[in-house]
Design a protein around this motif. Structure first.
Motif, mmCIF file in Angstrom:
data_model
loop_
_atom_site.group_PDB
_atom_site.id
_atom_site.type_symbol
_atom_site.label_atom_id
_atom_site.label_comp_id
_atom_site.label_asym_id
_atom_site.label_seq_id
_atom_site.Cartn_x
_atom_site.Cartn_y
_atom_site.Cartn_z
ATOM 1 N N VAL A 107 38.479 35.319 23.918
ATOM 2 C CA VAL A 107 39.429 34.370 23.328
ATOM 3 C C VAL A 107 40.655 34.134 24.218
ATOM 4 O O VAL A 107 41.624 33.519 23.786
ATOM 5 N N TYR A 108 40.586 34.644 25.445
ATOM 6 C CA TYR A 108 41.672 34.373 26.395
ATOM 7 C C TYR A 108 41.095 33.750 27.658
ATOM 8 O O TYR A 108 39.999 34.117 28.106
ATOM 9 N N ASN A 109 41.831 32.813 28.222
ATOM 10 C CA ASN A 109 41.470 32.259 29.530
ATOM 11 C C ASN A 109 41.800 33.290 30.607
ATOM 12 O O ASN A 109 42.510 34.272 30.340
ATOM 13 N N SER A 110 41.313 33.025 31.814
ATOM 14 C CA SER A 110 41.532 34.013 32.881
ATOM 15 C C SER A 110 43.025 34.182 33.204
ATOM 16 O O SER A 110 43.447 35.218 33.705
ATOM 17 N N ASP A 111 43.851 33.166 32.883
ATOM 18 C CA ASP A 111 45.288 33.312 33.136
ATOM 19 C C ASP A 111 46.014 34.026 31.986
ATOM 20 O O ASP A 111 47.241 34.113 31.964
ATOM 21 N N GLY A 112 45.253 34.506 31.013
ATOM 22 C CA GLY A 112 45.856 35.273 29.919
ATOM 23 C C GLY A 112 46.284 34.423 28.737
ATOM 24 O O GLY A 112 46.710 34.964 27.708
ATOM 25 N N THR A 113 46.162 33.100 28.860
ATOM 26 C CA THR A 113 46.543 32.261 27.709
ATOM 27 C C THR A 113 45.407 32.243 26.691
ATOM 28 O O THR A 113 44.229 32.281 27.067
ATOM 29 N N PRO A 114 45.752 32.196 25.407
ATOM 30 C CA PRO A 114 44.670 32.149 24.408
ATOM 31 C C PRO A 114 43.909 30.826 24.468
ATOM 32 O O PRO A 114 44.491 29.791 24.827
ATOM 33 N N LEU A 115 42.637 30.868 24.128
ATOM 34 C CA LEU A 115 41.864 29.627 24.085
ATOM 35 C C LEU A 115 42.500 28.688 23.064
ATOM 36 O O LEU A 115 43.028 29.142 22.041
ATOM 37 N N THR A 116 42.420 27.403 23.345
ATOM 38 C CA THR A 116 42.963 26.435 22.385
ATOM 39 C C THR A 116 41.976 26.280 21.232
ATOM 40 O O THR A 116 40.814 26.712 21.326
ATOM 41 N N VAL A 117 42.426 25.628 20.189
ATOM 42 C CA VAL A 117 41.538 25.396 19.040
ATOM 43 C C VAL A 117 40.311 24.609 19.494
ATOM 44 O O VAL A 117 39.179 24.905 19.093
ATOM 45 N N ASP A 118 40.520 23.631 20.368
ATOM 46 C CA ASP A 118 39.389 22.853 20.911
ATOM 47 C C ASP A 118 38.379 23.742 21.606
ATOM 48 O O ASP A 118 37.170 23.625 21.391
#
Ligand code: COA
Length: 631
Positions: free
Chosen positions: A221-232
């Motif tokens: 549920v996180y992108n490689s940069d550490g940001t959470p995946l968006t709802v999309d």
């Protein structure tokens, strides 16, 4: 750095709990949370004489005269100067000096990890959320995506230590439980379970587990940069999961977790002998939380919807329906059905209802405010399906678990009602504590149905103290008994009945205040008993007395779990002939869940729910028919 739990244990000499909670090294928890925790007072050990005296008073409405006089003798012997009670009290006081909380470690063991009944129905509460406005698979997944994003938003507050500190009666509360509900899981043992928490590990998890048609998936549920995946992005990933789990003929491996704990402990050891199974189980245990995308449940009338949703949350409906679509050991599992049903089930060992419900409040608000905008995305990898190698022995264990689950499902009787005539407003207008008013209505309902008073448990928060969990408010009191016995007596004047009601409500509120300040009797008595097991060769007689057994046979096991969201928590009874009652009092209405066992001829959830509605209405009309001036 040590994890917070390891640190607590090192500091306090709570080495024993190492075998209960497996801390993972290195913590990211730093200043703010610890500073808050350090400022909290320690749970006191109440004075021995006070507890003994209050115990006798608590027994008066629930045991007969002969038993009571025998109990009085035993208590007198127990508390006499230089007697066994004083010896145990001194040991307990020494324990309190050496530990951060003399009770929490014992309580975790006694109430949860040593308790061998299935967690389903017997321990794990469910929460029913308002029915959502979707009725198809797209709606289900869109909502699931928003919900996941909302939980991750809450998780950010936990990670940054910015969860707002809660207060009760103006005092700040211990926030420890918030740090225990994500990335944790119960693990079965042959005789005792453990709880593992990965939140503070050196590599905390970045995935959740999603289960659909009994098939488990790891969803990062996180992108490689550490940001959470968006709802999309989450929606897209859930769609992939859905499409690759269309077959419905899979073995419901998760149903194993619904078994008696010793049985599951044995089956677990067998299951994880296979490396594939072990890796899959570990992935579930380590995940931040679980999302259960449920298959449609049998349709029911609108009136029955909440009760049906309650059983969907508590047990999943049986092996034919969604009971295999769970991992019941997982601390947090959100459940979302295609028909707009939505809620959760949580494993109770790490936390009480209030932190769970405050997470829900946050998530529900998040899902309301969020507008989904579809934007083109860089493709994400396919979520990994967790494989299980079902050997003949595992298959046999699954079959046994299915049978057992179906028996439990048939035995549970749940009725959820929305009491819409009034909420906290009416008791407040009469200068009464709403919680005490509801508890007295429960006492009246029970008395009307059974013509007797029963041992009643209401949970009281001990979170004013560091690592505090709960104590018991004994709602059946001398004053409540006087009130319920008089209520339907035609010979008694209304003014007298109101006076008795007010006295009973005040007594309940006084007990509540005493309990939340760490001065109630039940955890103290438990502490003295456990101390006796550690220190003495034989058990003091008061703990083997009939009165003590009656005191702990809670025919009414109740709890208030207030929330901003229009939801209700629900749980099973704690004795075969009892009721489990949970309520969320809102300003102008009250949500109740009432449970009982069908195997008991004397109990009936719908009858109790009706008796409760009648009692609340009758208490209100008594107050309204009796103007203040006449009192
Ligand atoms: N007159 C007017 N208003 C009153 C009143 C009175 N005599 N007594 C209380 N009120 C008000 C309170 O100020 C409060 O106002 P609010 O709605 O603005 O917050 C409201 O009524 C509710 O108070 P009350 O009904 O007395 O209950 P409470 O909020 O103090 O809760 C417990 C009582 C026992 C539920 C709480 O102390 C507790 O321990 N909660 C935790 C339970 C728990 O852990 N459950 C989970 C188990 S899994």
């Amino acid at each position: 750095m040590l994890s917070i739990l390891a640190r607590t244990m090192a500091k306090t000499g709570m080495e024993k709990s190492c075998c209960l909670v497996k801390p993972v090294s290195v913590t990211r928890i730093t200043g703010r949370y610890l500073a808050h925790q350090e400022g909290l007072p320690h749970l006191p050990v109440p004075p021995l004489q006070q507890t003994c005296q209050r115990f006798i008073m608590a027994m008066e409405p629930i045991v007969d005269k002969e038993e009571l006089s025998h109990t009085k003798e035993l208590i007198a012997e127990f508390q006499k100067p230089g007697g066994v009670g004083e010896r145990l009290q001194r040991s307990l006081e020494r324990r309190a000096q050496k530990t951060e909380n003399w009770l929490s470690d014992w309580w975790l063991k006694t109430a949860y990890l040593d308790y061998r009944m299935p967690v389903v129905i017997h321990s794990s509460p469910g929460v029913v959320l308002p029915r959502m406005e979707f009725n198809d698979r797209q709606g289900q997944m869109r909502f699931a995506a928003k919900l996941i994003a909302g939980v991750l938003d809450f998780k950010a507050m936990i990670d940054n230590e910015t969860v707002p500190v809660e207060y009760l009666g103006g005092k700040p509360l211990c926030m420890h439980q918030y740090y225990q509900i994500l990335s944790s899981c119960r693990i079965p043992g042959l005789k005792q379970d453990t709880v593992v928490n990965h939140a503070q590990s050196s590599r905390p998890p970045t995935h959740i587990t999603v289960v659909h048609n009994f098939q488990f998936f790891v969803l990062d549920v996180y992108n490689s940069d550490g940001t959470p995946l968006t709802v999309d992005q989450l929606y897209g990933q859930l769609e992939k999961i859905w499409n690759s789990s269309l077959q419905t003929n899979k073995e419901p491996i998760g149903i194993l977790t619904s078994q008696h704990r010793n049985t599951w402990g044995k089956a677990y050891n067998n299951l994880i002998k296979e490396k594939t199974n072990k890796d899959s189980v570990r992935a579930i245990q380590k995940s931040i939380f679980t999302v259960c995308l449920d298959a449609p449940m049998p349709r029911v009338s609108d009136e029955m919807y909440h009760s049906r949703a309650a059983v969907q949350m508590i047990h999943g409906g049986g092996s034919r329906w969604n009971s295999g679509n769970r991992w019941f050991d997982k601390t947090l599992q959100f459940v979302i059905g295609e028909d707009g049903s939505c809620g959760l089930i949580y494993e109770h060992a790490p936390a009480e209802g209030p932190p769970i419900v405050s997470l829900i409040d946050h998530v529900v608000e998040y899902t309301k405010t969020f507008e989904m905008i579809r934007t083109p995305m860089v493709p994400l990898p396919m979520p990994k399906k967790l494989r299980f190698n079902i050997t003949p022995e595992v298959k046999k264990d699954i079959e046994k678990a299915k049978q057992n689950m179906n028996i439990m499902v048939h035995d549970l009787d749940v009725k959820v009602i929305v009491f819409s005539h009034f909420g906290k407003n009416v008791p407040k207008a009469h200068s009464m504590s709403p919680d005490a008013f509801i508890q007295m209505a429960l006492q009246l309902s029970y008395y009307r149905m059974y013509k007797r008073c029963c041992a009643t448990y209401e949970s009281a928060s001990l979170r004013m103290f560091k690592l505090g969990r709960t104590d018991t408010i004994r709602s059946a009191s001398i004053d409540s008994a006087n009130f319920v016995k008089a209520f339907d007596e035609p010979a008694r004047q209304n003014t007298e009945k109101v006076a008795l009601m007010e006295k009973a409500v005040k007594a309940h509120r006084a007990y509540t205040n005493m309990a939340i300040q760490g001065q109630a009797i039940d955890r103290h008595l438990l502490g003295l008993k456990l101390q006796a097991i550690e220190d003495l060769a034989s058990m003091p007689e008061i703990f083997m007395d009939t009165s003590y057994a009656v005191a702990l046979h809670y025919n009414l096991s109740t709890s208030q779990v207030p929330a901003k969201t229009d939801c209700v928590m629900c749980f099973g009874p704690v004795v075969p002939d009892g009721y489990g009652v949970c309520y969320n009092p809102m300003a102008n209405h009250i949500n109740f869940s009432v449970s009982a066992f069908n195997s008991c001829n004397e109990t009936n959830a719908a009858r109790m729910a009706k008796a409760l509605e009648d009692a609340l209405l009758d208490m209100q009309s008594l107050l309204e028919q009796t103007p203040k001036a006449k009192l």
